[in-house]
Enzyme design. Structure first.
Site, short mmCIF file in Angstrom:
data_model
loop_
_atom_site.label_atom_id
_atom_site.label_comp_id
_atom_site.label_asym_id
_atom_site.label_seq_id
_atom_site.Cartn_x
_atom_site.Cartn_y
_atom_site.Cartn_z
N THR A 187 40.87 34.49 32.34
CA THR A 187 40.07 33.49 31.61
C THR A 187 39.63 34.08 30.27
O THR A 187 39.43 35.28 30.15
CB THR A 187 38.82 33.18 32.47
OG1 THR A 187 39.26 32.51 33.64
CG2 THR A 187 37.79 32.35 31.75
N ARG A 215 40.49 21.35 42.34
CA ARG A 215 39.42 22.35 42.37
C ARG A 215 38.90 22.58 40.95
O ARG A 215 39.67 22.76 40.01
CB ARG A 215 39.96 23.66 42.92
CG ARG A 215 38.93 24.82 42.95
CD ARG A 215 39.05 25.72 41.75
NE ARG A 215 38.25 26.95 41.88
CZ ARG A 215 38.09 27.83 40.90
NH1 ARG A 215 38.66 27.65 39.73
NH2 ARG A 215 37.35 28.89 41.08
N VAL A 216 37.60 22.55 40.78
CA VAL A 216 37.01 22.86 39.49
C VAL A 216 36.17 24.12 39.66
O VAL A 216 35.36 24.21 40.58
CB VAL A 216 36.13 21.69 38.99
CG1 VAL A 216 35.42 22.07 37.70
CG2 VAL A 216 36.98 20.44 38.77
N ASP A 218 33.92 27.49 37.71
CA ASP A 218 32.67 27.61 36.95
C ASP A 218 32.86 27.36 35.46
O ASP A 218 31.92 26.96 34.76
CB ASP A 218 32.07 29.01 37.12
CG ASP A 218 33.03 30.08 36.64
OD1 ASP A 218 34.23 30.03 37.01
OD2 ASP A 218 32.60 30.97 35.88
N GLY A 238 35.50 35.56 36.52
CA GLY A 238 35.47 36.08 37.88
C GLY A 238 35.65 34.90 38.82
O GLY A 238 36.06 33.82 38.39
N1 ASP Z 1 36.07 31.83 36.59
C1 ASP Z 1 37.40 31.29 36.64
C2 ASP Z 1 37.47 30.25 37.74
O1 ASP Z 1 36.97 30.49 38.82
C3 ASP Z 1 38.45 32.31 36.86
C4 ASP Z 1 38.39 33.50 35.96
O2 ASP Z 1 37.38 33.82 35.38
O3 ASP Z 1 39.42 34.14 35.81
O4 ASP Z 1 38.07 29.23 37.53
#
Ligand code: ASP
Length: 245
Positions: A187, A215-216, A218, A238
């Site tokens: 991300t 799915r959504v 954060d 994360g």
């Molecule tokens: N936080 C992101 C999610 O859960 C994934 C990521 O940070 O890589 O969609």
């Protein structure tokens, strides 16, 4: 920077991240070099905005757009795949000076999701739009839409195949599924403090490999994936469910 939080810095300032979860050895030297170069370009492009007197929102948008275009990150072009083999993108942006925010989730065709988050913040009465409706609004705003195949990269496709195998193995042996190991994250996010002392934050992602349709995470949730106010700016990366909870 402390725990992903921007603290008492000189103006102007730009901080970016290219996601959590990449461990030494996960990337080839070439991939690491490409990722570092893309991050450097993102910093330069975003910082040039700040130096030119543009707002923190401009700098965040510009830096994230560069990383969305780079296939090394799990955002825009290099987004990971869902369980059913699609790319579903989530994003958000927040202007710390006004408290205004924009977010979009479940996108399949928006080339630079962060530009849509910004348009939702600045050009609509809403904070968040999802799926087809968000893409209709993107089209109305003249935001570039692409064929979903644009987001297909072989590395992310292989990561999905590995994740599906891992999941099948775990199910066959009745072992609870833990966080899968590789290539799940990446991300991108940016935090900026402009010459007027205004903060902004933004985040963009493909989510998590093998996520279920719809799915959504954060990243598009204001207060979980992204936050900015007059004194603080945050962009998370994360396992999203933990941030939301
Ligand atoms: N936080 C992101 C999610 O859960 C994934 C990521 O940070 O890589 O969609």
């Amino acid at each position: 920077m402390r725990d992903g939080v921007l603290v008492a810095l000189d103006t102007p300032t730009l901080v970016i991240h290219g996601g959590a979860g990449v461990e030494p050895g996960d990337l080839t030297p070439q991939e690491e070099d490409d990722a570092r170069k893309a991050m450097e370009t993102a910093l330069r492009v975003g910082y040039a905005k700040l130096q030119g007197g543009s707002s923190s929102v401009d700098a965040v948008t510009a830096a994230i757009t560069v990383m969305e275009d780079a296939p090394q990150f799990n955002a825009g072009r290099g987004a990971v795949f869902t369980h059913d083999g699609r790319n579903e993108l989530d994003t958000s942006i927040m202007d710390g000076s006004s408290g205004m925010a924009g977010a979009a989730a479940g996108l399949h065709r928006v080339k630079n999701p962060i530009t849509l988050a910004r348009a939702i913040m600045e050009k609509s009465k809403h904070v968040m739009m999802v799926g087809d409706g968000a893409e209709i609004f993107a089209k109305e705003q003249g935001i570039t839409l692409v064929d979903p195949a644009y987001f297909r990269t072989e590395k992310r496709w292989k990561a999905l195949q590995d994740a599906l195998k891992e999941e099948a193995k775990a199910q066959a042996s009745n072992t609870p599924l833990v966080l899968p190991g590789k290539a799940y994250f990446g991300t991108v996010g940016a935090l900026a403090l402009d010459a007027k002392g205004n903060l902004a934050a933004g985040t963009s992602t493909g989510g998590m490999t093998n996520k279920r349709y719809g799915r959504v995470g954060d990243s598009p949730i204001i207060g979980a994936g992204t936050w900015a106010d007059p004194g603080c700016a945050v962009s998370s990366t994360g396992w999203g469910e933990f941030y939301i909870r």
